[in-house]
Design a protein around this motif. Structure first.
Motif, PDB file in Angstrom:
ATOM      1  N   MET A   1       0.840  -1.211   0.000  1.00 46.11           N
ATOM      2  CA  MET A   1       0.000   0.000   0.000  1.00 46.11           C
ATOM      3  C   MET A   1       0.869   1.253   0.000  1.00 46.11           C
ATOM      4  O   MET A   1       0.585   2.222  -0.725  1.00 46.11           O
ATOM      5  CB  MET A   1      -0.915   0.011   1.230  1.00 46.11           C
ATOM      6  N   VAL A   2       1.912   1.234   0.831  1.00 41.63           N
ATOM      7  CA  VAL A   2       2.822   2.389   0.907  1.00 41.63           C
ATOM      8  C   VAL A   2       3.437   2.680  -0.453  1.00 41.63           C
ATOM      9  O   VAL A   2       3.473   3.826  -0.921  1.00 41.63           O
ATOM     10  CB  VAL A   2       3.932   2.127   1.955  1.00 41.63           C
ATOM     11  N   GLU A   3       3.927   1.624  -1.112  1.00 42.33           N
ATOM     12  CA  GLU A   3       4.572   1.797  -2.419  1.00 42.33           C
ATOM     13  C   GLU A   3       3.555   2.181  -3.494  1.00 42.33           C
ATOM     14  O   GLU A   3       3.828   3.027  -4.346  1.00 42.33           O
ATOM     15  CB  GLU A   3       5.288   0.494  -2.806  1.00 42.33           C
TER      16      GLU A   3
ATOM     17  N   GLY B   1      -3.546  -3.207  -1.631  1.00 46.33           N
ATOM     18  CA  GLY B   1      -2.119  -3.389  -1.890  1.00 46.33           C
ATOM     19  C   GLY B   1      -1.797  -3.604  -3.358  1.00 46.33           C
ATOM     20  O   GLY B   1      -0.620  -3.705  -3.722  1.00 46.33           O
ATOM     21  N   GLY B   2      -2.828  -3.701  -4.211  1.00 44.19           N
ATOM     22  CA  GLY B   2      -2.600  -3.896  -5.637  1.00 44.19           C
ATOM     23  C   GLY B   2      -2.160  -5.299  -5.993  1.00 44.19           C
ATOM     24  O   GLY B   2      -1.490  -5.520  -7.006  1.00 44.19           O
TER      25      GLY B   2
ATOM     26  N   THR C   1     -11.535  -5.186  13.909  1.00 48.55           N
ATOM     27  CA  THR C   1     -11.275  -3.768  14.176  1.00 48.55           C
ATOM     28  C   THR C   1      -9.823  -3.426  13.860  1.00 48.55           C
ATOM     29  O   THR C   1      -9.533  -2.427  13.187  1.00 48.55           O
ATOM     30  CB  THR C   1     -11.581  -3.440  15.658  1.00 48.55           C
ATOM     31  N   GLY C   2      -8.903  -4.259  14.338  1.00 55.00           N
ATOM     32  CA  GLY C   2      -7.484  -3.999  14.102  1.00 55.00           C
ATOM     33  C   GLY C   2      -7.103  -4.025  12.638  1.00 55.00           C
ATOM     34  O   GLY C   2      -6.358  -3.164  12.159  1.00 55.00           O
ATOM     35  N   LEU C   3      -7.628  -4.996  11.902  1.00 52.46           N
ATOM     36  CA  LEU C   3      -7.285  -5.108  10.480  1.00 52.46           C
ATOM     37  C   LEU C   3      -7.872  -3.951   9.670  1.00 52.46           C
ATOM     38  O   LEU C   3      -7.232  -3.441   8.743  1.00 52.46           O
ATOM     39  CB  LEU C   3      -7.783  -6.447   9.936  1.00 52.46           C
ATOM     40  N   LEU C   4      -9.084  -3.524  10.018  1.00 50.28           N
ATOM     41  CA  LEU C   4      -9.690  -2.385   9.310  1.00 50.28           C
ATOM     42  C   LEU C   4      -8.934  -1.086   9.584  1.00 50.28           C
ATOM     43  O   LEU C   4      -8.928  -0.168   8.755  1.00 50.28           O
ATOM     44  CB  LEU C   4     -11.154  -2.234   9.720  1.00 50.28           C
ATOM     45  N   MET C   5      -8.263  -1.016  10.735  1.00 55.20           N
ATOM     46  CA  MET C   5      -7.514   0.183  11.084  1.00 55.20           C
ATOM     47  C   MET C   5      -6.208   0.320  10.291  1.00 55.20           C
ATOM     48  O   MET C   5      -5.614   1.394  10.276  1.00 55.20           O
ATOM     49  CB  MET C   5      -7.196   0.191  12.577  1.00 55.20           C
ATOM     50  N   VAL C   6      -5.771  -0.744   9.623  1.00 51.26           N
ATOM     51  CA  VAL C   6      -4.506  -0.676   8.862  1.00 51.26           C
ATOM     52  C   VAL C   6      -4.600   0.352   7.726  1.00 51.26           C
ATOM     53  O   VAL C   6      -3.803   1.302   7.684  1.00 51.26           O
ATOM     54  CB  VAL C   6      -4.101  -2.066   8.336  1.00 51.26           C
TER      55      VAL C   6
END
Length: 422
Positions: free
Chosen positions: A70-72, A241-242, A311-316
């Motif tokens: 995602m960052v890239e 993430g593509g 909840t944690g995964l959606l926060m990524v």
């Protein structure tokens, strides 16, 4: 000092699956659990922790690459890298004050138990590093060893009190009877998110939206099953993430597997924990009447809940989005993105499992956390410099677990104030 540090590192390096059974056996004997039952209980807890760690490793090795993708993909360019809690923990343990804090934390805990100032016996020694990080922060900023120890002691008191206060709702929601979660990172996010959630629960319209795994399952049938929810969230992360179709399906199945397996691993651990907790409770009640005792465990136990994990995964992706749009933020979330489900551990029970309200609460907190992590970067960089290898291109590092934790940040500000006066 070096000898004490080496002893501490040797114990920690054996891992929770080795040391935790030993600790549980000793605790069991102290609370008069029969020898055979104490041995079996200790070993069962260790095996449960092996299972939990395997599933957590599956989670982190899937979410980490997805976050990097995602960052890239979105070309995020921020100057401070979130190096993750392992880097900061390594930097903490390398400080001369850290090894001294281990016995101090334990002594403070035992004194508070003896004085009935806490119900929690914190046996989660791996997360003692959160308290040690507060001590190391005070020491690094002021160059005063004694002040650093005072910071670590006060942080320990905070952690035990918060663990006690949050235990009843946490136990009721997760079914973790006789357990509290004295994990500093989970508590730091809960301290802010719980009151924010209280406000959200009183906003007209939003307060009527009940998004729990149970209600999703009731309304949407199979799509409310934890494994299906995990697959859907995993596919969502893969799309962001593509990934190609193969990668999307793989991360989807992995997240489904995590959702399915984690509750079973927690159940195994609890099978070993319950006999010891029951004996401890019986012994205390025979001596002190209605007094309770909680065994302090890792917030990883909460990830057995589909609501906490969802909840944690959606926060990524939300955290990455916040990092881009938030004025004043210079932290690129990365290393601790897979740790966010732990941050939700005490938030979800306060919202009675409502995923939407938990996500909204944590979104507000995460915005604040990114700014705190930006402010914390110089100190955390100093703490880890020369100890661990920095991520490529990182002039400064921070993290969400410590740098974005209001409990640790308070001690940073206190140390800076004391340093300006000295």
């Amino acid at each position: 000092m070096d000898s004490l540090t080496n002893v501490v590192q040797s114990i920690l390096n054996m891992g929770s699956s080795v040391v935790l059974p030993i600790i549980m056996f000793i605790v069991g004997i102290v609370f008069r659990v029969p020898l055979k039952k104490a041995i079996v209980s200790g070993l069962t807890v260790g095996i449960g922790m092996i299972g939990i760690n395997l599933v957590i490793n599956l989670l982190t090795t899937s979410v980490g690459p997805a976050a990097q993708a995602m960052v890239e993909r979105f070309g995020l360019n921020l100057t401070i890298i979130d190096a993750g809690w392992p880097t900061v923990a390594a930097g903490t343990w390398a400080q001369p004050i850290a090894a001294v804090m281990i016995p101090i934390i334990l002594i403070v805990n035992l004194i508070m138990l003896a004085m009935n100032w806490t119900k929690t016996l914190n046996i989660d020694i791996w997360n003692y590093w959160h308290m040690s990080a507060a001590a190391a922060t005070g020491y690094i900023v002021t160059n005063n060893f004694l002040f650093g120890i005072v910071c670590g002691i006060i942080y320990t008191v905070f952690v035990l009190i918060i663990a006690d206060k949050t235990a009843p709702k946490m136990q009721e929601y997760y079914g973790l009877e006789g357990v509290s979660l004295p994990t500093g990172s989970a508590q730091g996010y809960a301290v802010l998110a719980i009151p924010i959630g209280w406000v959200i629960d009183r906003i007209p319209g939003i307060n009527k939206l009940d998004v729990k795994p149970e209600t999703i399952q009731k309304r949407f049938g199979i799509f409310g099953e934890p494994m299906i929810m995990g697959i859907i969230i995993g596919v969502f992360l893969g799309l962001l993430g593509g990934y190609d179709i193969s990668g999307i399906l793989q991360i989807g199945m992995t997240m489904g597997g995590v959702m399915f397996l984690m509750p079973r691993m927690v159940k195994i651990l609890m099978e070993g924990l319950i006999p010891i907790q029951e004996s401890a409770q019986k012994m205390l009640q025979s001596r002190y009447g209605d007094r309770e005792i909680y065994l302090g465990m890792d917030a990883a136990l909460a990830t057995g809940s589909p609501a906490a994990l969802s909840t944690g995964l959606l926060m990524v992706p939300i955290t990455l989005f916040l990092a881009v749009i938030l004025p004043g933020n210079r932290v690129l979330p990365f290393g601790d993105l897979a740790t966010i489900p732990f941050f939700a551990a005490l938030v979800v029970p306060s919202r009675k499992g409502n995923i939407l309200h938990s996500v909204l609460s944590l979104t507000v907190v995460m915005a604040v956390a990114l700014l705190m992590a930006t402010d914390f970067a110089p100190t955390l960089t100093t703490m880890a410099e020369g100890i661990v290898e920095f991520p490529e291109g990182a002039a400064q590092i921070s993290n969400l677990d410590t740098g974005g934790n209001i409990l640790n940040w308070i001690f940073l500000k206190l140390a800076q104030l004391v340093n300006s006066i000295m």
